[in-house]
Design a protein around this motif. Structure first.
Motif, short mmCIF file in Angstrom:
data_model
loop_
_atom_site.label_atom_id
_atom_site.label_comp_id
_atom_site.label_asym_id
_atom_site.label_seq_id
_atom_site.Cartn_x
_atom_site.Cartn_y
_atom_site.Cartn_z
N HIS A 1 0.82 -1.21 0.00
CA HIS A 1 0.00 0.00 0.00
C HIS A 1 0.85 1.25 0.00
CE1 HIS A 1 -3.55 -2.32 0.30
NE2 HIS A 1 -3.27 -2.79 1.48
N HIS A 2 2.07 1.12 0.48
CA HIS A 2 2.88 2.30 0.60
C HIS A 2 4.34 1.97 0.34
CE1 HIS A 2 4.08 6.25 1.88
NE2 HIS A 2 2.80 6.57 1.94
N LEU B 1 7.10 2.57 6.72
CA LEU B 1 6.79 3.32 7.95
C LEU B 1 5.40 2.92 8.40
CD1 LEU B 1 7.83 6.98 7.08
CD2 LEU B 1 8.90 5.49 8.76
N ARG B 2 5.19 3.00 9.70
CA ARG B 2 3.86 2.75 10.27
C ARG B 2 3.58 3.80 11.32
NH1 ARG B 2 6.46 -1.29 9.96
NH2 ARG B 2 5.91 -2.35 8.06
N ASN B 3 2.32 4.06 11.58
CA ASN B 3 1.92 4.89 12.72
C ASN B 3 2.67 6.21 12.82
OD1 ASN B 3 0.34 2.72 13.30
ND2 ASN B 3 1.66 1.92 14.90
N VAL B 4 2.67 6.97 11.76
CA VAL B 4 3.21 8.32 11.86
C VAL B 4 2.09 9.18 12.44
CG1 VAL B 4 4.13 10.29 10.61
CG2 VAL B 4 4.78 7.96 9.95
N LEU B 5 2.26 9.53 13.71
CA LEU B 5 1.18 10.21 14.43
C LEU B 5 1.69 11.49 15.06
CD1 LEU B 5 -0.11 7.05 16.37
CD2 LEU B 5 -1.22 8.10 14.40
N GLU B 6 0.78 12.42 15.27
CA GLU B 6 1.12 13.64 16.00
C GLU B 6 0.27 13.74 17.25
OE1 GLU B 6 2.82 17.14 13.05
OE2 GLU B 6 0.69 17.12 13.52
N GLU B 7 0.82 14.39 18.26
CA GLU B 7 0.05 14.60 19.48
C GLU B 7 -1.08 15.58 19.18
OE1 GLU B 7 0.50 12.72 22.09
OE2 GLU B 7 2.20 11.82 21.02
N ASP B 8 -2.14 15.47 19.98
CA ASP B 8 -3.36 16.26 19.78
C ASP B 8 -3.21 17.65 20.41
OD1 ASP B 8 -5.98 16.87 19.12
OD2 ASP B 8 -6.81 15.85 20.89
N THR C 1 -7.71 18.78 18.26
CA THR C 1 -7.35 19.21 16.91
C THR C 1 -8.01 18.30 15.88
OG1 THR C 1 -5.35 17.85 16.68
CG2 THR C 1 -5.10 19.98 17.79
N ARG D 1 -3.26 20.18 12.70
CA ARG D 1 -3.39 20.56 14.11
C ARG D 1 -4.19 21.83 14.29
NH1 ARG D 1 -1.74 16.31 13.56
NH2 ARG D 1 -3.96 16.07 13.74
N VAL E 1 -1.14 14.55 8.68
CA VAL E 1 -0.53 13.67 9.69
C VAL E 1 -1.62 13.30 10.69
CG1 VAL E 1 1.30 13.36 11.39
CG2 VAL E 1 1.65 14.93 9.47
N LEU E 2 -1.79 12.00 10.91
CA LEU E 2 -2.87 11.50 11.75
C LEU E 2 -2.68 11.89 13.22
CD1 LEU E 2 -5.46 9.77 12.02
CD2 LEU E 2 -3.98 7.75 12.14
N ASN E 3 -3.78 12.27 13.84
CA ASN E 3 -3.85 12.66 15.24
C ASN E 3 -3.87 11.41 16.13
OD1 ASN E 3 -4.81 13.57 17.75
ND2 ASN E 3 -6.26 15.02 16.84
N ARG E 4 -2.95 11.32 17.08
CA ARG E 4 -2.86 10.14 17.95
C ARG E 4 -4.16 9.93 18.73
NH1 ARG E 4 1.45 7.49 19.85
NH2 ARG E 4 2.86 9.12 19.17
N ASN E 5 -4.75 11.04 19.14
CA ASN E 5 -5.98 10.95 19.94
C ASN E 5 -7.15 10.40 19.12
OD1 ASN E 5 -7.58 11.26 22.17
ND2 ASN E 5 -7.71 13.48 22.08
N VAL F 1 0.67 6.71 6.00
CA VAL F 1 1.20 5.35 6.07
C VAL F 1 0.24 4.47 6.86
CG1 VAL F 1 3.59 6.10 5.85
CG2 VAL F 1 2.58 5.84 8.13
N GLU F 2 0.54 3.20 6.85
CA GLU F 2 -0.30 2.20 7.48
C GLU F 2 -0.46 2.47 8.98
OE1 GLU F 2 -0.10 -2.60 7.07
OE2 GLU F 2 1.67 -1.60 7.86
N LEU F 3 -1.61 2.11 9.52
CA LEU F 3 -1.86 2.24 10.96
C LEU F 3 -1.90 0.83 11.55
CD1 LEU F 3 -2.76 4.05 13.35
CD2 LEU F 3 -5.11 3.68 12.59
#
Lengths: 95, 476
Positions: A53-54, A58-65, B19, B24, B50-54, B277-279
């Motif tokens: 798919h990509h 990389l997996r779970n590239v996340l940012e804090e809320d 957010t 954000r 970019v996906l939000n962790r929350n 990217v994949e989760l």
């Protein structure tokens, strides 16, 4: 895979692109060639191969809320071809 | 011919994050138009999501609360369509590898208990808001664009509008319980689309369905379903065929009108979102989320009924509102009897909330403060009527029950000699009534009770008082 002029017409409509008859013809021809090239990939045996798919491993590239500053309204509306004081303005879309 | 309704629901719940889903910008309702945007949510070229962790955490809680399976791998896809409130030209959603699938939710009603199967619950983003103006133009506010949603899709398991309404009510309750959505249908933080078809009773194959949008209350869902049921039956009765289309509910006229012919699923031209990217979610993370879930409303309801034997009204209130239920639980932990605690919750506490128009979350008394008051009644320190006065005082001046009882000398008078003096005085002050009583007007007993209570400002222990009165009145 041959692409028909109808395919192009329909796809253009979905994207609300207005193509002239001449453009439709040339697009049909160009995209048919592109599809023919892609079709060659079908010759590869992919039996038992997981779909990729990509391309990045990389997996779970996340940012804090946590909020960050946004555009001001003037920045947000700055590129709009038409606007009101507060909003983007468009032609009526629902009858 | 008798027809059977077949209904499936798609529920969109806006998550309570700070957010948006993929940028954000703040996720806030009611801000001035177009003040919560950035290059990403405005769909500017080159901006990256970019996906939000929350969003992942809240979606996980919701999936588990709906008894769904969280998939170890999921991915995002682009759902392409052209609409002015969707500046990128596609919505980031999940197509063939959703975040979770295969859940269920039980709904209760006159049909008993029914299990509704949940096909999937996936993550996506909201669109902006189009506002159609009187002058024929349309304006757009992009503040909502990119707000995180979970879309909950059910199997076509509903056979009546009431079942559908009960499900939405249950899901709304659940969302609020686990604090991932405020459930406000009027504001659109909870929205519901209804897929509906009818078939002759006994037929197993499904007939063509239509979809109704813009149902922004549970009542609208019920009204819309009934309206559309009648319309489809009329079509079949006159020999016609229902065609697949999207209909809009008009709240003002309570009518449905066609919105657009449903474009085939292919026309959304879903393809994997290359910018995300994949989760993945590990089994350990899933267990951690599970540990974070509170006791859910259906479980609580069952326990209140079967173990605490509360009556139905108390069960409904205390299991329907997480804050009230939690407060009640805190009273129980402080040693208050369940039925007594339920009585206070439904009586004085509810009255106080209603008169002040407050939510339980803003209720000023800590459970320990109320428990102290309730226990003063149980120990007969004060009577229940005095306790209600003390309760009101606690709310207004913030003092503890003990402080008020001491400062205002409200302790119940149980002392035999003190009560005897009071009764003797009451009898002496009312010689006429005493004479009438002695000549046989026994119902004057309540008159003397009232006088004695008044003399003690309601503080007399009523049982002890009644005993003493009886004794002194019957003394020849």
């Amino acid at each position: 895979m041959p692409v028909t002029k109808e395919d192009i017409r329909r796809t253009a409509h979905l994207a609300r692109l207005h193509l002239s008859e001449a453009e439709l013809d040339s697009m049909t021809e160009t995209l048919s060639r592109v599809f023919d090239d892609i079709d060659q990939l079908h010759e590869v045996d992919t039996e038992g191969v997981q779909p990729l798919h990509h391309v990045l491993d990389l997996r779970n590239v996340l940012e804090e809320d946590i909020p960050r500053p946004c555009f001001t309204r003037e920045e947000a509306l700055g590129n709009a071809p038409d606007r009101t004081e507060e909003f983007f303005r468009l032609p009526r879309v629902v009858n | 011919m008798t027809y059977e309704l077949v209904i499936g629901l798609e529920i969109h719940a806006q998550l309570l994050t700070d957010t948006k889903a993929f940028c954000r910008c703040p996720n806030r309702y009611g801000e001035p138009p177009n003040t919560l945007t950035c290059p990403t949510c405005l769909g500017m070229p080159g901006a990256l999501p970019v996906l939000n962790r929350n969003v992942v955490e809240q979606s996980a809680l919701l999936a588990l609360a709906l008894n769904a399976t969280i998939h170890p791998h999921s991915k995002f896809d682009r759902k392409n369509y052209f609409y002015p409130d969707l500046p990128k030209g596609y919505q980031i959603s999940q197509f063939d590898e959703p975040f979770s699938s295969g859940g269920w939710q039980d709904v209760e009603g006159e049909w008993g208990m029914k299990r509704i199967r949940i096909t999937r619950a996936h993550i996506e983003e909201d669109a902006g808001k189009s506002l159609h103006q009187d002058d024929g133009s349309t304006v757009v506010d992009m503040n909502r664009c990119g707000v995180p949603l979970v879309e909950i899709v059910t199997e076509p398991d509903f056979r009546s509008e009431s079942e559908a309404a009960a499900f939405i009510t249950a899901v709304r309750e659940l969302l609020r319980y686990i604090r991932v959505c405020d459930g406000n249908m009027e504001r659109g933080s909870l929205r519901c689309d209804v897929n509906i078809s009818v078939r002759p009773l006994g037929q197993t194959a499904l007939n063509e369905r239509t979809e109704i949008k813009n149902l922004n209350s549970i009542r609208a869902v019920e009204r819309g379903i009934l309206c559309e049921r009648e319309r489809q039956i009329r079509i079949y009765e006159s020999g016609g065929q229902v065609i697949r289309e999207t209909l809009l509910w008009d709240e003002a006229t309570e009518e449905i009108r066609p919105m657009r012919r449903k474009e085939g699923a292919d026309d959304y031209r879903y393809f994997p979102e290359p910018d995300l990217v994949e989760l993945t979610v590990s089994p350990e993370e899933i267990e951690r989320y599970r540990d974070g879930l509170p006791e859910l409303p259906n479980v609580r309801r069952k326990r209140y009924r079967e173990q605490l034997h509360l009556h139905e009204e108390a069960v409904a209130v205390l299991s329907g509102d997480r804050e009230q239920g939690d407060y009640f639980e805190a009273l129980l932990r402080l040693g208050v009897d369940a039925r007594t605690a339920a009585g206070w919750m439904q009586g004085e506490v509810r009255r106080a909330l209603t008169s002040e128009n407050r939510d339980m979350a803003d209720f000023p008394l800590a459970p320990s403060a109320l428990a102290e008051l309730i226990q003063a009644v149980e120990r007969s320190t004060i009577s229940i009527s005095v306790a209600k006065d003390v309760f009101r005082k606690m709310l207004t001046d913030g003092r503890s029950a003990r402080a008020i009882i001491e400062a205002e000398n409200l302790s119940q008078v149980s002392d035999e000699s003190e009560l005897r003096l009071i009764v003797e005085r009451v009898l002496a002050e009312n010689p006429d009534e005493l004479a009438k009583y002695k000549s046989g007007k026994r119902n004057l007993m309540s008159f003397f009770m009232g006088q004695a209570m008044k003399a003690t400002r309601g503080r007399a222990n009523p049982n002890r008082l009644a005993e003493l009165l009886q004794e002194l009145l019957d003394t020849p």
